[in-house]
Every structure is written in structure tokens, then in C-alpha cells.
Design a protein around this motif. Sequence first.
Motif, PDB file in Angstrom:
ATOM      1  N   ALA A  58     -16.337  -8.637  10.568  1.00  0.00           N
ATOM      2  CA  ALA A  58     -14.411  -8.933   9.186  1.00  0.00           C
ATOM      3  C   ALA A  58     -13.070  -8.302  10.468  1.00  0.00           C
ATOM      4  CB  ALA A  58     -15.164  -7.939   8.429  1.00  0.00           C
TER       5      ALA A  58
ATOM      6  N   MET B 278      -8.343  -8.540  12.811  1.00  0.00           N
ATOM      7  CA  MET B 278      -7.786  -7.619  12.730  1.00  0.00           C
ATOM      8  C   MET B 278      -7.155  -7.919  13.845  1.00  0.00           C
ATOM      9  SD  MET B 278      -7.228  -4.011  14.113  1.00  0.00           S
ATOM     10  CE  MET B 278      -9.344  -4.131  13.847  1.00  0.00           C
TER      11      MET B 278
ATOM     12  N   THR C  64      -3.597  -8.391  15.688  1.00  0.00           N
ATOM     13  CA  THR C  64      -2.712  -6.718  16.415  1.00  0.00           C
ATOM     14  C   THR C  64      -2.802  -7.653  17.468  1.00  0.00           C
ATOM     15  OG1 THR C  64      -3.902  -5.688  15.132  1.00  0.00           O
ATOM     16  CG2 THR C  64      -2.782  -5.220  17.249  1.00  0.00           C
TER      17      THR C  64
ATOM     18  N   CYS D  92       0.685   2.374  22.605  1.00  0.00           N
ATOM     19  CA  CYS D  92       0.269   1.514  21.381  1.00  0.00           C
ATOM     20  C   CYS D  92      -1.209   0.954  21.012  1.00  0.00           C
ATOM     21  CB  CYS D  92       0.922   0.144  21.825  1.00  0.00           C
ATOM     22  SG  CYS D  92       3.202  -0.212  21.733  1.00  0.00           S
TER      23      CYS D  92
ATOM     24  N   SER E 241      -2.453   4.952  19.591  1.00  0.00           N
ATOM     25  CA  SER E 241      -2.189   5.279  17.932  1.00  0.00           C
ATOM     26  C   SER E 241      -3.028   4.041  17.653  1.00  0.00           C
ATOM     27  CB  SER E 241      -0.107   4.877  18.078  1.00  0.00           C
ATOM     28  OG  SER E 241      -0.193   5.327  18.928  1.00  0.00           O
ATOM     29  N   LEU E 242      -2.544   2.771  18.017  1.00  0.00           N
ATOM     30  CA  LEU E 242      -3.499   2.280  16.703  1.00  0.00           C
ATOM     31  C   LEU E 242      -4.629   2.178  16.710  1.00  0.00           C
ATOM     32  CD1 LEU E 242      -1.980  -1.287  18.044  1.00  0.00           C
ATOM     33  CD2 LEU E 242      -1.007  -0.051  15.715  1.00  0.00           C
TER      34      LEU E 242
ATOM     35  N   ALA F  27      -6.063   5.328  14.495  1.00  0.00           N
ATOM     36  CA  ALA F  27      -5.526   4.825  12.787  1.00  0.00           C
ATOM     37  C   ALA F  27      -6.366   3.743  12.412  1.00  0.00           C
ATOM     38  CB  ALA F  27      -3.932   4.674  12.517  1.00  0.00           C
ATOM     39  N   ASN F  28      -7.038   3.855  13.532  1.00  0.00           N
ATOM     40  CA  ASN F  28      -7.802   2.152  13.165  1.00  0.00           C
ATOM     41  C   ASN F  28      -9.685   3.229  13.389  1.00  0.00           C
ATOM     42  OD1 ASN F  28      -8.273  -0.258  12.132  1.00  0.00           O
ATOM     43  ND2 ASN F  28      -9.941  -1.034  14.033  1.00  0.00           N
TER      44      ASN F  28
ATOM     45  N   LYS G 148      -9.867   5.704  10.312  1.00  0.00           N
ATOM     46  CA  LYS G 148      -9.882   4.203   8.656  1.00  0.00           C
ATOM     47  C   LYS G 148     -11.201   3.592   8.844  1.00  0.00           C
ATOM     48  CE  LYS G 148      -9.630  -0.392   7.118  1.00  0.00           C
ATOM     49  NZ  LYS G 148      -9.967  -1.049   8.502  1.00  0.00           N
TER      50      LYS G 148
ATOM     51  N   LEU H 245      -9.987  -2.385  20.687  1.00  0.00           N
ATOM     52  CA  LEU H 245      -7.955  -2.784  20.365  1.00  0.00           C
ATOM     53  C   LEU H 245      -7.013  -2.109  21.107  1.00  0.00           C
ATOM     54  CD1 LEU H 245      -6.451  -3.229  18.021  1.00  0.00           C
ATOM     55  CD2 LEU H 245      -7.076  -1.075  16.440  1.00  0.00           C
TER      56      LEU H 245
ATOM     57  N   TYR I   6       8.007   2.325  23.140  1.00  0.00           N
ATOM     58  CA  TYR I   6       7.092   2.347  22.418  1.00  0.00           C
ATOM     59  C   TYR I   6       7.232   2.732  20.456  1.00  0.00           C
ATOM     60  CZ  TYR I   6       3.102   5.870  19.971  1.00  0.00           C
ATOM     61  OH  TYR I   6       2.191   5.921  19.160  1.00  0.00           O
TER      62      TYR I   6
ATOM     63  N   ILE J 178       5.437   0.220  17.485  1.00  0.00           N
ATOM     64  CA  ILE J 178       4.224   0.822  17.050  1.00  0.00           C
ATOM     65  C   ILE J 178       4.555   0.407  15.638  1.00  0.00           C
ATOM     66  CG2 ILE J 178       5.307   3.259  16.783  1.00  0.00           C
ATOM     67  CD1 ILE J 178       1.633   1.655  17.539  1.00  0.00           C
TER      68      ILE J 178
ATOM     69  N   LEU K 202       3.433  -2.788  14.309  1.00  0.00           N
ATOM     70  CA  LEU K 202       2.387  -3.114  14.779  1.00  0.00           C
ATOM     71  C   LEU K 202       1.211  -2.947  13.908  1.00  0.00           C
ATOM     72  CD1 LEU K 202       1.884  -2.948  19.351  1.00  0.00           C
ATOM     73  CD2 LEU K 202       1.345  -4.479  17.163  1.00  0.00           C
ATOM     74  N   LEU K 203       1.321  -1.189  13.540  1.00  0.00           N
ATOM     75  CA  LEU K 203       0.480  -0.384  12.297  1.00  0.00           C
ATOM     76  C   LEU K 203       0.510  -1.129  11.437  1.00  0.00           C
ATOM     77  CD1 LEU K 203       1.141   3.543  13.158  1.00  0.00           C
ATOM     78  CD2 LEU K 203      -1.137   2.090  13.158  1.00  0.00           C
TER      79      LEU K 203
ATOM     80  N   MET L 215      -0.969  -4.348  10.939  1.00  0.00           N
ATOM     81  CA  MET L 215      -2.760  -3.725  11.169  1.00  0.00           C
ATOM     82  C   MET L 215      -3.311  -3.489  10.143  1.00  0.00           C
ATOM     83  SD  MET L 215      -4.285  -1.252  14.157  1.00  0.00           S
ATOM     84  CE  MET L 215      -4.819   0.329  12.909  1.00  0.00           C
TER      85      MET L 215
ATOM     86  N   ALA M 128      -3.724  -6.138   7.405  1.00  0.00           N
ATOM     87  CA  ALA M 128      -4.672  -7.273   8.232  1.00  0.00           C
ATOM     88  C   ALA M 128      -6.706  -6.882   7.719  1.00  0.00           C
ATOM     89  CB  ALA M 128      -4.858  -7.858  10.174  1.00  0.00           C
TER      90      ALA M 128
ATOM     91  N   GLY N  86      -9.705  -8.849   6.722  1.00  0.00           N
ATOM     92  CA  GLY N  86     -11.068  -8.518   7.040  1.00  0.00           C
ATOM     93  C   GLY N  86     -12.298  -8.438   5.422  1.00  0.00           C
TER      94      GLY N  86
ATOM     95  N   ILE O 198     -13.163 -11.555   4.436  1.00  0.00           N
ATOM     96  CA  ILE O 198     -14.639 -11.857   5.075  1.00  0.00           C
ATOM     97  C   ILE O 198     -15.666 -11.645   4.754  1.00  0.00           C
ATOM     98  CG2 ILE O 198     -15.546 -12.473   7.757  1.00  0.00           C
ATOM     99  CD1 ILE O 198     -12.926 -13.210   8.947  1.00  0.00           C
ATOM    100  N   SER O 199     -15.501 -10.053   4.720  1.00  0.00           N
ATOM    101  CA  SER O 199     -16.622  -9.158   4.444  1.00  0.00           C
ATOM    102  C   SER O 199     -17.095  -9.747   3.338  1.00  0.00           C
ATOM    103  CB  SER O 199     -16.400  -7.459   3.867  1.00  0.00           C
ATOM    104  OG  SER O 199     -16.828  -7.100   5.215  1.00  0.00           O
TER     105      SER O 199
END
Lengths: 224, 224
Positions: free
Chosen positions: A89, A93, A97, A137, A140-141, A144-145, A148, A167, B53, B57, B60-61, B64, B67, B71, B74-75
Motif C-alpha cells: 500500500a 506514496m 514522493t 525534507c 519532515s516528510l 508526518a508520515n 499518520k 522515505l 527547503y 516541502i 511534497l507534504l 504525499m 498519495a 495506497g 491498493i489496500s
Amino acid sequence: MPVVDNENRLVGIITVDDIVDILQEEATEDMEKMAAIVPTDKPYMKTSVFETYKKRIPWLLLLMVSATFTGAIISSFEEALSVYAALIAYIPMLMDTGGNAGGQASVTIIRGLSLGEITYRDIPRVIWKEIRVAVFCGASLAAANFAKLMLFDRVGLLVAATVCLTLVFAVLVAMLVGCLLPIGAKRIGFDPAVMASPFITTIVDALSLLLYFRVATLVLGIGG
Amino acid sequence: MPVVDNENRLVGIITVDDIVDILQEEATEDMEKMAAIVPTDKPYMKTSVFETYKKRIPWLLLLMVSATFTGAIISSFEEALSVYAALIAYIPMLMDTGGNAGGQASVTIIRGLSLGEITYRDIPRVIWKEIRVAVFCGASLAAANFAKLMLFDRVGLLVAATVCLTLVFAVLVAMLVGCLLPIGAKRIGFDPAVMASPFITTIVDALSLLLYFRVATLVLGIGG
């Protein structure tokens, strides 16, 4: 602006309009190359369907064939993926990214090269800068990920760690590839503009997936 | 070019250099927007790591997080994918090709809108043209892919049909989304340039996968 021959006789005039036209045509051409289109100097509405097709199909075909490698990478990890199906899954992403990060770096560098703002002797500074930007970058990503993944997706800690670690590496690799390929292309006499998002994406996709499965092997202890 | 006030008094001069600078800055800004970068008017070598940056960012955030939907798609088809594991290997190719096709269409339309070559009354002709270009591109790509699937990958006929049928639909949807989003953005007062590859890719990825699993359900008779 008058144009004269060797003996100072007037042979023509370059108007401001001519300069504007040339600059706009050049920018359009660069944008087309960056979008994997064979450049044309005909306006869109005056280009026939078949001509437009011919401008788009070569890169689409080439990039489609290249994406085969990415598919082959997935295939070779099919067994591992069947054990940790949750990993599938996060493939889009990670690919997106990485592609976006690589595209950002490449367009910045391509434009810098084309305007003469970046020269060969800047290369070490460019690389060092891209590394730092990528680390910030990526971090930070990943943060956040991670939030989540733990709060919403409620995956296990090791799966979350695998995705977030990948990532960071993927963004780093993407920005490095994104800055090095246009510079390398220029060095060997190719137009750096073709090394933009679509091309970078294809390479970064494959690299991101290799990283993903390598990290998964190390963190989750699954066989590759 | 002299600049005068209401009473024809000279207040300044716009030189050709000024015009060249402005045109190049505008083109750079458009390219940055198209690559999901917050535009800046500072040259790359003079921008600090933190400033670079901050330009990269936000998109990108946002992309992301978007996306995530891909996912989730797909799940929701994980079970079907575990039956036909071969389908997973073609996900990157379908996503990339859709993204590239959408990017080509969007950049062409964004540039056409920005240079005034495409206006609102051209919309029906633009759509009709993109449909025909997409059908030709999709058919060529599907044919090449079908040969590769049957000769090299040696997958079953139904799996090959699923992948190739999806490819045609994905390219069609991608080119339509790629031409309609910039036009729609301009209509509601947004800058069409942000509707370029990265943004289009995220949307087209999700749509391509939905199509893929829908086609797989119909052709292979697997449950979703």
C-alpha cells in the motif's frame, strides 16, 4: 536593434517583439522537453492530431519500457510482499514522493544551468546543498508520515519504521539524482532539459523500491 | 523604450535587458510551479538551504498525503492482488505512463493558456483533440506492451489483456485530466501552472489503479 553587415550596411532590424518571441519559444521548448515531449515550434491549436501524437509517443514508449525494471524489482520481492502485504500500500506514496523530490531538484538545476546561474565549479556546493535540503525534507516528510502510520493506519512499529526510513533515503537519492543527471547530461553535450521529472521519476522509482525492499529486509527480517 | 507620465514627461526607461529579465523570470516561475516548487526570484546559488527547503516541502507534504488515497485503493484490492500477484508488477508501469501522459497534456495546455494560444472557446476542440491523441498513444503503447507481455513476461492472455486495456483507458483519462484541470483552474482564477505533472500524477495514479482493478474484476473475474 539594427543588424549590419561587415561594411556597416543595414541588412535588417531585430525588434523587441522578435526578442520576446525567441525567448518565449525557447522557454516553451525547455518546458516541453521537461515534460517528455519532443519540442515543436507550432502552436498547439495549429498542430494536427498526428503531429501531436508523434511529439508525445517516443518518450511515452521509452519511459514505459524503462518502467519494466521497476516492475521486475517488485516481482523479485513478491514472496516478501505476500508476507507483509501492508507494504504494498505504501509503494505509490514512496514512488510519487521520490519522483516529486527528484523533479523539484532537477528543474531547479536545469533552469540554473540554462540561465548560467550554475556553472561546473559550483557542482560540489550544489551537491552539498541538495544533501542538506534532502535531509530536512526527508525528515519532515518521515515525521508526518510516521504520525499518520501510527495514528490512522495503525500499522506495527517496524512497518512504520521501514516506510519512514525508506522515505528519508528515497528523498535523498531523488534529489541527488535530480541534480547530478542534468549536470552530467550537460557535461557530455546533451540538453539537460530532458533530464527532468519523467526521466528522473523512472530512475528514482526503481531506486526507491530497491531501497524499500532492502530496508524491509533489514528491519523486518524478511527474505528478498 | 521610454516611460512617460500623464504629461509626457520622461520618468524612466525600459531597456531590452529589462524585458529579457522579466520574461526569463516569468518562465522560471512557471517552470517552478510546474515542478511543485513554491516560486522564488532568487537564483539557486544565492538561496539558503532553509529557504530552498521551505520552497519544496509544502507541495511534497501535500502530494504525499494525497498519495494516501492511492495506497488505500491498493489496500482495498489486497485480496484480489494476492490471487493474481502478477498484477502487482505492472502497477509502476501503469502509474508512470499515466503520469507522463497527463504531464505532457497539462504542460502543453498550461503553456498554450499562458501564451494566449488557447482560449476558452477552444475548449471543445482541445478536448476532442486530446481524446484522439490519447487513443492513438494508448493503442500504440498497449500494442508494444502486449507484445512484451506475451513474448518476454509470458503472462496469461487474460492478464495481458487486463494490463493493456487498462493502459488505453489510463492514457485517455490522463490526457483528459491533464487538459481539463489547467483550464478549470484558470476559469476559477487559479494559476494553471500548478496543475502540472506532480499534481496531475497524484490524481491520475489513483484513477489508473481504480481502472486497473475494475478491468481486472471484469476480465479476470476476481472480487474487489
